[in-house]
Design an enzyme around this catalytic site. Structure first.
Site, PDB file in Angstrom:
ATOM      1  N   ARG A 214       0.824  -1.218   0.000  1.00  0.00           N
ATOM      2  CA  ARG A 214       0.000   0.000   0.000  1.00  0.00           C
ATOM      3  C   ARG A 214       0.859   1.269   0.000  1.00  0.00           C
ATOM      4  O   ARG A 214       0.429   2.299  -0.524  1.00  0.00           O
ATOM      5  CB  ARG A 214      -0.947  -0.009   1.201  1.00  0.00           C
TER       6      ARG A 214
ATOM      7  N   LYS B 100     -18.163 -18.780   2.036  1.00  0.00           N
ATOM      8  CA  LYS B 100     -19.616 -18.853   2.183  1.00  0.00           C
ATOM      9  C   LYS B 100     -20.395 -18.233   1.034  1.00  0.00           C
ATOM     10  O   LYS B 100     -20.021 -17.183   0.524  1.00  0.00           O
ATOM     11  CB  LYS B 100     -20.018 -18.097   3.449  1.00  0.00           C
TER      12      LYS B 100
ATOM     13  N   GLY C  81      -9.546  -9.753   0.221  1.00  0.00           N
ATOM     14  CA  GLY C  81      -8.422  -9.954   1.142  1.00  0.00           C
ATOM     15  C   GLY C  81      -7.704 -11.281   0.975  1.00  0.00           C
ATOM     16  O   GLY C  81      -6.493 -11.326   0.736  1.00  0.00           O
TER      17      GLY C  81
ATOM     18  N   GLY D  92     -12.191  -5.065   1.643  1.00  0.00           N
ATOM     19  CA  GLY D  92     -13.610  -4.703   1.757  1.00  0.00           C
ATOM     20  C   GLY D  92     -14.051  -3.734   0.668  1.00  0.00           C
ATOM     21  O   GLY D  92     -15.159  -3.859   0.125  1.00  0.00           O
TER      22      GLY D  92
HETATM   23  N1  LIG Z   1     -13.590 -26.050   0.627  1.00  0.00           N
HETATM   24  C1  LIG Z   1     -13.460 -25.143   1.607  1.00  0.00           C
HETATM   25  N2  LIG Z   1     -13.943 -25.400   2.842  1.00  0.00           N
HETATM   26  C2  LIG Z   1     -13.817 -24.486   3.828  1.00  0.00           C
HETATM   27  N3  LIG Z   1     -13.223 -23.286   3.681  1.00  0.00           N
HETATM   28  C3  LIG Z   1     -12.734 -22.974   2.471  1.00  0.00           C
HETATM   29  C4  LIG Z   1     -12.830 -23.877   1.376  1.00  0.00           C
HETATM   30  N4  LIG Z   1     -12.258 -23.285   0.305  1.00  0.00           N
HETATM   31  C5  LIG Z   1     -11.812 -22.090   0.702  1.00  0.00           C
HETATM   32  N5  LIG Z   1     -12.083 -21.878   2.000  1.00  0.00           N
HETATM   33  C6  LIG Z   1     -11.706 -20.720   2.832  1.00  0.00           C
HETATM   34  O1  LIG Z   1     -12.292 -19.532   2.360  1.00  0.00           O
HETATM   35  C7  LIG Z   1     -11.575 -18.451   2.949  1.00  0.00           C
HETATM   36  C8  LIG Z   1     -11.608 -17.219   2.074  1.00  0.00           C
HETATM   37  O2  LIG Z   1     -12.918 -16.822   1.846  1.00  0.00           O
HETATM   38  P1  LIG Z   1     -13.313 -15.296   1.623  1.00  0.00           P
HETATM   39  O3  LIG Z   1     -13.051 -14.542   2.887  1.00  0.00           O
HETATM   40  O4  LIG Z   1     -14.710 -15.333   1.123  1.00  0.00           O
HETATM   41  O5  LIG Z   1     -12.303 -14.795   0.475  1.00  0.00           O
HETATM   42  P2  LIG Z   1     -11.889 -13.288   0.078  1.00  0.00           P
HETATM   43  O6  LIG Z   1     -11.300 -12.647   1.322  1.00  0.00           O
HETATM   44  O7  LIG Z   1     -10.847 -13.430  -1.002  1.00  0.00           O
HETATM   45  O8  LIG Z   1     -13.120 -12.611  -0.389  1.00  0.00           O
HETATM   46  C9  LIG Z   1     -10.164 -18.958   3.145  1.00  0.00           C
HETATM   47  O9  LIG Z   1      -9.802 -18.809   4.494  1.00  0.00           O
HETATM   48  C10 LIG Z   1     -10.229 -20.429   2.743  1.00  0.00           C
HETATM   49  O10 LIG Z   1      -9.520 -21.280   3.608  1.00  0.00           O
HETATM   50  O1  LIG Z   2      -7.379  -2.626   5.448  1.00  0.00           O
HETATM   51  C1  LIG Z   2      -8.473  -2.121   5.179  1.00  0.00           C
HETATM   52  O2  LIG Z   2      -9.545  -2.868   4.816  1.00  0.00           O
HETATM   53  P1  LIG Z   2      -9.423  -4.382   4.205  1.00  0.00           P
HETATM   54  O3  LIG Z   2      -8.752  -5.248   5.247  1.00  0.00           O
HETATM   55  O4  LIG Z   2     -10.862  -4.781   3.969  1.00  0.00           O
HETATM   56  O5  LIG Z   2      -8.634  -4.281   2.928  1.00  0.00           O
HETATM   57  C2  LIG Z   2      -8.685  -0.639   5.151  1.00  0.00           C
HETATM   58  O6  LIG Z   2      -7.540   0.057   5.587  1.00  0.00           O
HETATM   59  C3  LIG Z   2      -9.910  -0.246   5.962  1.00  0.00           C
HETATM   60  O7  LIG Z   2      -9.712  -0.529   7.316  1.00  0.00           O
HETATM   61  P2  LIG Z   2     -10.983  -0.763   8.262  1.00  0.00           P
HETATM   62  O8  LIG Z   2     -11.665  -2.042   7.809  1.00  0.00           O
HETATM   63  O9  LIG Z   2     -10.423  -0.844   9.664  1.00  0.00           O
HETATM   64  O10 LIG Z   2     -11.903   0.436   8.072  1.00  0.00           O
END
Ligand SMILES: Nc1ncnc2c1ncn2[C@@H]1O[C@H](COP(=O)(O)OP(=O)(O)O)[C@@H](O)[C@H]1O
Ligand SMILES: O=C(OP(=O)(O)O)[C@H](O)COP(=O)(O)O
Length: 395
Positions: free
Chosen positions: A35, A197, A353, A376
């Protein structure tokens, strides 16, 4: 859309909202400087114009003043990256901040202390925003990672710069990358959605169905769809209250001529652990006591083929539990296919993320077209929401 190139910053003080919310280790050293690197072009352009930069950011989620969240920890790193001395002031408003900004000369950089040491920042307090605004001549928002927050420094402040506000280069690049997928993407457009999910991705699916030709579904979400179609998913992650919704999504996709690609096989395990026993099986026939933790080899090949035929690719969400090496193979195979498609001329955007973490961990960062700096913020953009930080500059 007003950007940096619409202004000349000679003898101007640019008040730049950056997102320097970077991870720190136990010794308060920056462990991922993406960043900071990403804000460099904006800062350098302003210095080269003959202006000065006042950088403001948050770090973490402190409750009031807390030295462990001080931005002084990152000053050395910012200096290293920019190659210019960075001054620091231990409050973002008040007398010290006013004096420090008054003394700032063209070519100089000042970093203000963590905005979130004041509760007024997150509250979007107008008087606080006005105090910040008084420090600079032109407001530049380059904090894409925080653009989904309607905070004082990201949104409320913009009203005090009716003619003197713009996006920084990073923000511009993020907005253009999303537009490339959502508005101007060359067909076929393919979205790959993985992660844990259905419930956390449903708004994204709803929003993108009109814009894509192919939808690849992987990760933990898979099993809600497979069960909805009558498959046997064993102990895999399932949201039973979303089965109807999953069926509706499949019908909606069909009506909109979107081809949905679900896994055909899975790597299964007898426990949620890297040390569990593993096997490969038909994704619709997972034995009781076993759970699907990654896509199988036939699925890898099937998905790779769709990806190789796509001209625009969006990837959000890992395809398996990539944090455990035994279930990372599908995510790596997919990253490879996207890299190859990109090499052949496709535009690829990775956001979210965990997806960004996976791309960095497995070395695909430089092999895709664009990796978003927002977690996010990127997800909310894909959901079709107007981010307050972006709207405030456009208004
Ligand atoms: N088959 C699975 N069963 C349970 N968890 C899973 C499976 N495939 C992926 N995951 C989990 O999903 C998580 C990421 O999901 P998510 O937060 O929705 O992704 P992003 O942050 O990229 O949007 C990871 O921690 C991963 O381990
Ligand atoms: O790291 C951030 O968000 P992200 O982890 O969703 O990428 C931003 O700096 C926003 O931080 P916040 O979710 O504490 O408002």
């Amino acid at each position: 859309m007003k950007t940096l190139n619409d202004f000349n910053f000679k003898n101007k003080k640019a008040l730049i909202r950056v997102d320097f919310n970077v991870p720190l280790n136990d010794q308060f050293k920056v462990t991922d400087d993406t960043r900071i690197q990403s804000a460099k072009p904006t800062i350098i352009k302003i210095l080269e114009d003959g202006g000065s930069c006042i950088l403001m950011s948050h770090l973490g989620r402190p409750k009031g003043v807390d030295a462990s969240f001080s931005l002084k920890h990152i000053v050395d790193k910012v200096e290293d990256i920019l190659g210019v001395e960075v001054k620091f002031v231990s409050n973002c408003v008040g007398e010290d901040a006013i004096n420090a900004t008054n003394n700032l000369e063209p070519g100089e950089i000042l970093l203000l202390e963590n905005l979130r040491f004041h509760k007024e920042e997150e509250a979007g307090d107008e008087a606080f925003a006005q105090q910040l605004a008084s420090l600079g001549d032109i407001y530049v928002n380059d904090a894409f990672g925080t653009a989904h927050r309607a905070h004082a420094s990201t949104t409320v402040i913009a009203q005090f710069f009716p003619d003197n506000k713009c996006f920084g280069f990073l923000m511009e690049q993020e907005i253009k990358s999303i537009d490339k997928v959502m508005k101007t993407g060359e067909k076929p457009v393919c979205a790959i959605l993985g992660g844990a999910k259905v419930s956390s991705k449903i708004t994204i699916i709803d929003n993108i169905l009109d814009k894509i030709d192919h939808l690849i579904i992987g990760g933990g979400m898979t099993f809600t769809f497979i069960k909805a179609q009558g498959g046997k998913v064993g102990n895999s992650l399932v949201e039973d209250d979303k089965l109807k919704l999953a069926s509706e999504i499949l019908e909606k996709a069909k009506a909109k001529n979107v081809q949905v690609h679900l896994p055909v096989d899975a790597i299964i395990a007898d426990a949620f652990s890297n040390d569990a026993h593993t096997n490969t099986c038909d994704v619709s026939n997972i034995p009781d006591g076993w759970m699907g933790l990654d896509i199988g080899p036939n699925t890898e090949a099937l998905f790779a083929q769709v990806i190789m035929e796509s001209k625009t690719i969006l990837w959000n969400g890992p395809l398996g539990v990539f944090e455990m090496p035994n279930f990372a193979k599908g995510t790596i195979a997919l990253g490879y296919a996207i890299s190859e498609a990109t090499k052949n001329g496709a535009f690829s955007l990775v956001g979210g993320g965990d997806s960004v973490a996976a791309v960095k961990q497995f070395g695909f960062e430089d092999k895709v077209s664009y990796v978003s700096t927002g977690g996010g913020a990127m997800l909310e953009s894909l959901e079709g929401k107007t981010l307050p930080g972006i709207a405030a500059i456009l208004n």
